[in-house]
Design a protein around this motif. Sequence first.
Motif, PDB file in Angstrom:
ATOM      1  N   LEU A   1       0.812  -1.217   0.000  1.00 17.37           N
ATOM      2  CA  LEU A   1       0.000   0.000   0.000  1.00 17.37           C
ATOM      3  C   LEU A   1       0.843   1.262   0.000  1.00 17.37           C
ATOM      4  O   LEU A   1       2.053   1.247   0.239  1.00 17.37           O
ATOM      5  N   VAL A   2       0.157   2.374  -0.298  1.00 19.20           N
ATOM      6  CA  VAL A   2       0.709   3.721  -0.184  1.00 19.20           C
ATOM      7  C   VAL A   2      -0.209   4.515   0.731  1.00 19.20           C
ATOM      8  O   VAL A   2      -1.419   4.597   0.497  1.00 19.20           O
ATOM      9  N   ARG A   3       0.351   5.122   1.774  1.00 22.77           N
ATOM     10  CA  ARG A   3      -0.407   5.904   2.751  1.00 22.77           C
ATOM     11  C   ARG A   3      -0.275   7.394   2.441  1.00 22.77           C
ATOM     12  O   ARG A   3       0.803   7.895   2.137  1.00 22.77           O
ATOM     13  N   MET A   4      -1.411   8.108   2.521  1.00 25.04           N
ATOM     14  CA  MET A   4      -1.408   9.561   2.389  1.00 25.04           C
ATOM     15  C   MET A   4      -1.653  10.199   3.751  1.00 25.04           C
ATOM     16  O   MET A   4      -2.507   9.761   4.513  1.00 25.04           O
ATOM     17  N   VAL A   5      -0.893  11.254   4.030  1.00 20.18           N
ATOM     18  CA  VAL A   5      -1.022  12.016   5.270  1.00 20.18           C
ATOM     19  C   VAL A   5      -1.309  13.462   4.919  1.00 20.18           C
ATOM     20  O   VAL A   5      -0.618  14.052   4.071  1.00 20.18           O
ATOM     21  N   HIS A   6      -2.326  14.057   5.523  1.00 17.98           N
ATOM     22  CA  HIS A   6      -2.593  15.488   5.335  1.00 17.98           C
ATOM     23  C   HIS A   6      -1.718  16.274   6.309  1.00 17.98           C
ATOM     24  O   HIS A   6      -1.696  15.989   7.512  1.00 17.98           O
ATOM     25  N   VAL A   7      -1.001  17.236   5.767  1.00 11.95           N
ATOM     26  CA  VAL A   7      -0.004  17.984   6.533  1.00 11.95           C
ATOM     27  C   VAL A   7      -0.563  19.350   6.921  1.00 11.95           C
ATOM     28  O   VAL A   7      -1.106  20.076   6.083  1.00 11.95           O
ATOM     29  N   SER A   8      -0.421  19.682   8.188  1.00 14.90           N
ATOM     30  CA  SER A   8      -0.848  20.988   8.696  1.00 14.90           C
ATOM     31  C   SER A   8       0.360  21.759   9.208  1.00 14.90           C
ATOM     32  O   SER A   8       1.305  21.165   9.748  1.00 14.90           O
ATOM     33  N   ARG A   9       0.324  23.068   9.016  1.00 16.36           N
ATOM     34  CA  ARG A   9       1.371  23.948   9.550  1.00 16.36           C
ATOM     35  C   ARG A   9       0.712  24.945  10.497  1.00 16.36           C
ATOM     36  O   ARG A   9      -0.155  25.700  10.097  1.00 16.36           O
ATOM     37  N   LYS A  10       1.131  24.915  11.731  1.00 11.20           N
ATOM     38  CA  LYS A  10       0.617  25.849  12.724  1.00 11.20           C
ATOM     39  C   LYS A  10       1.792  26.519  13.411  1.00 11.20           C
ATOM     40  O   LYS A  10       2.568  25.862  14.105  1.00 11.20           O
TER      41      LYS A  10
ATOM     42  N   GLY B   1       4.498  27.514  12.204  1.00 10.12           N
ATOM     43  CA  GLY B   1       5.779  26.981  11.774  1.00 10.12           C
ATOM     44  C   GLY B   1       6.044  25.542  12.143  1.00 10.12           C
ATOM     45  O   GLY B   1       7.093  24.997  11.783  1.00 10.12           O
ATOM     46  N   LEU B   2       5.133  24.914  12.870  1.00  9.49           N
ATOM     47  CA  LEU B   2       5.325  23.517  13.276  1.00  9.49           C
ATOM     48  C   LEU B   2       4.444  22.616  12.423  1.00  9.49           C
ATOM     49  O   LEU B   2       3.260  22.907  12.217  1.00  9.49           O
ATOM     50  N   LEU B   3       5.000  21.519  11.941  1.00 15.13           N
ATOM     51  CA  LEU B   3       4.283  20.625  11.058  1.00 15.13           C
ATOM     52  C   LEU B   3       3.697  19.454  11.832  1.00 15.13           C
ATOM     53  O   LEU B   3       4.289  18.955  12.789  1.00 15.13           O
ATOM     54  N   SER B   4       2.544  19.006  11.376  1.00 18.10           N
ATOM     55  CA  SER B   4       1.918  17.813  11.937  1.00 18.10           C
ATOM     56  C   SER B   4       1.188  17.101  10.801  1.00 18.10           C
ATOM     57  O   SER B   4       0.916  17.684   9.754  1.00 18.10           O
ATOM     58  N   GLY B   5       0.875  15.824  11.005  1.00 22.10           N
ATOM     59  CA  GLY B   5       0.219  15.050   9.969  1.00 22.10           C
ATOM     60  C   GLY B   5      -0.937  14.245  10.519  1.00 22.10           C
ATOM     61  O   GLY B   5      -0.954  13.892  11.704  1.00 22.10           O
ATOM     62  N   GLU B   6      -1.915  13.961   9.655  1.00 20.95           N
ATOM     63  CA  GLU B   6      -3.090  13.205  10.079  1.00 20.95           C
ATOM     64  C   GLU B   6      -3.615  12.385   8.908  1.00 20.95           C
ATOM     65  O   GLU B   6      -3.694  12.872   7.776  1.00 20.95           O
ATOM     66  N   HIS B   7      -3.958  11.141   9.181  1.00 25.33           N
ATOM     67  CA  HIS B   7      -4.577  10.276   8.164  1.00 25.33           C
ATOM     68  C   HIS B   7      -6.079  10.537   8.178  1.00 25.33           C
ATOM     69  O   HIS B   7      -6.754  10.289   9.178  1.00 25.33           O
ATOM     70  N   LEU B   8      -6.606  11.038   7.043  1.00 27.41           N
ATOM     71  CA  LEU B   8      -7.997  11.471   6.997  1.00 27.41           C
ATOM     72  C   LEU B   8      -8.871  10.601   6.094  1.00 27.41           C
ATOM     73  O   LEU B   8      -9.980  11.002   5.737  1.00 27.41           O
ATOM     74  N   MET B   9      -8.404   9.416   5.756  1.00 28.58           N
ATOM     75  CA  MET B   9      -9.152   8.571   4.833  1.00 28.58           C
ATOM     76  C   MET B   9      -9.898   7.431   5.525  1.00 28.58           C
ATOM     77  O   MET B   9     -10.325   6.478   4.881  1.00 28.58           O
ATOM     78  N   GLY B  10     -10.030   7.545   6.846  1.00 28.35           N
ATOM     79  CA  GLY B  10     -10.746   6.501   7.569  1.00 28.35           C
ATOM     80  C   GLY B  10     -10.017   5.177   7.485  1.00 28.35           C
ATOM     81  O   GLY B  10      -8.790   5.123   7.551  1.00 28.35           O
ATOM     82  N   GLU B  11     -10.763   4.078   7.314  1.00 27.99           N
ATOM     83  CA  GLU B  11     -10.141   2.755   7.242  1.00 27.99           C
ATOM     84  C   GLU B  11      -9.825   2.395   5.792  1.00 27.99           C
ATOM     85  O   GLU B  11     -10.103   1.289   5.317  1.00 27.99           O
ATOM     86  N   ARG B  12      -9.232   3.357   5.088  1.00 29.49           N
ATOM     87  CA  ARG B  12      -8.823   3.164   3.697  1.00 29.49           C
ATOM     88  C   ARG B  12      -7.443   3.773   3.516  1.00 29.49           C
ATOM     89  O   ARG B  12      -7.001   4.600   4.306  1.00 29.49           O
ATOM     90  N   GLU B  13      -6.778   3.357   2.434  1.00 27.20           N
ATOM     91  CA  GLU B  13      -5.481   3.916   2.083  1.00 27.20           C
ATOM     92  C   GLU B  13      -5.578   4.640   0.739  1.00 27.20           C
ATOM     93  O   GLU B  13      -6.498   4.395  -0.056  1.00 27.20           O
ATOM     94  N   PHE B  14      -4.634   5.521   0.490  1.00 29.93           N
ATOM     95  CA  PHE B  14      -4.573   6.221  -0.794  1.00 29.93           C
ATOM     96  C   PHE B  14      -4.479   5.218  -1.945  1.00 29.93           C
ATOM     97  O   PHE B  14      -5.129   5.369  -2.980  1.00 29.93           O
ATOM     98  N   LEU B  15      -3.688   4.179  -1.773  1.00 33.41           N
ATOM     99  CA  LEU B  15      -3.524   3.126  -2.770  1.00 33.41           C
ATOM    100  C   LEU B  15      -3.221   1.830  -2.039  1.00 33.41           C
ATOM    101  O   LEU B  15      -2.317   1.792  -1.197  1.00 33.41           O
TER     102      LEU B  15
END
Length: 484
Positions: free
Chosen positions: A244-253, A255-269
């Motif tokens: 599989l390939v996992r996608m992470v949505h990246v947020s900047r607050k 100047g600090l970066l964080s990531g979150e998986h927003l696809m539920g129980e699914r993967e990008f690929l």
Amino acid sequence: MWVVEMRAYMPDANGTGEEEPIGRISIHEDTNNDGVCDKTSVFLDGLNQPRSIALYKNGILYGGHEKLYFVENVNGKAGKMTVIDENYTQGGNVEHRTNGLFRGLDNWIYNAKSDTRYREIDGSWVKEKTAFRGQWGMAHDNYGRLYYNENWFGIKVDQLLPNTLRRNPNYLLDRGHFKHISYRDKLYPARITPGVNRGGEGAIDENGYLTAATGAAGAVAYRGDQFPPEFRDTALFCEPTANLVRMVHVSRKDGLLSGEHLMGEREFLASTDERFRPVNLFNAPDGTLYCTDMYHGIIQHKHYLTKYLREHITHRKLESHPRLGRIYRIKYRDNPRGPQPRMLGKKAVALVPLLAHANGWWRDTAQQLIIDSGDAAAIPALTELASDVSKPLGQIHALWTLEGLGEVNLTAISGALKSTDPYVLESAMRLAELLPADDAVTLLPTLTDLAGRSRSGAVVQRQLAACLGRLPSKQALILLNKSS
């Protein structure tokens, strides 16, 4: 498309013949722009476990099993080979040797599984210490932050421009430069995944699914313009053991970066094919995403094969058909692909507008081609773009292109410091340190104003602190003390 082929990798569970010089570097072309490569040639063959390449000037940098080379390109065939580093990667097995050869925004060439970086300065190659990063593959985002990973976590990203903290030899805690944006997160394979090396030790759940990364590789920040806007603040990584390939949505607050998986129980690929082994991801010239698939039954190297996994390989007959790798294009179905680039042969000044292109591949490539040309005729256009506050990404690339040409100037820095974009200000302040002392001191009123802005944010304040400590003025140190 330049492709590194490690053709001897694990043809069977014993790795029989893995030292045979059958690796190669090939070139694939789409001559009629139908989206499929229809012309293939071999640039260099007879290689022992080739690792990585980077296009550079009139050739390539090639990371071999032990040494780093520069190889001239003579009409699509390898010409003269020059050793850049005798000790590019030494010791250890194939899973723990240097790779990557990634040209960063700052014009240094970085590597995964390594604490060194390279750059040609005045005709000589310089090897310099940097932070140790990653295991397999490297990328960066629009602001020069390096992305990388190791087998057991998804993505780690630098919070600062490279080597910001290492410039102070007395600061020993430079591990604070990074942040995990995907760490041991739960995965959702499309098939049961018993064929993982630690499958007998609790790494898979009661239903036979891998619980977290064990072979993560090939992190990338998506910087294309073919996907919809909501995909542009994303990063992805490969997990070949889970197919599989996992996608992470990246947020900047601030100047600090964080990531979150927003696809539920699914993967990008995700694939139900056990031989689907995605190992690397690249932003493509047409705005899409390329995915390199080893398509190989065995993914684990022989040095680490457990009895459990050997039995699984035998049971599933995974030693068969070892050389069927392929490259996928991942495209948003409702948008057309972008145009083929036509950059080679153009004068440097004609490439300057491409530094503000919506696709990060075009910006990076234009920067590299201008620098590799050494053409000073582009300096006025670069200086003008560096001051164009309506094109922040263009400003950033223009500044670093000037740096690569050795032509950072007060007009460009002063113009960029008028921006309200924190990342433009960051690059401008970083490069202000390269100005002659008399020019740099004239920037102190502007820097004083930035220091007093309560809303300038951590990106600006962090770089301001680093910048002030390098400017040759007592006033700079007084301002640094007030800012802290």
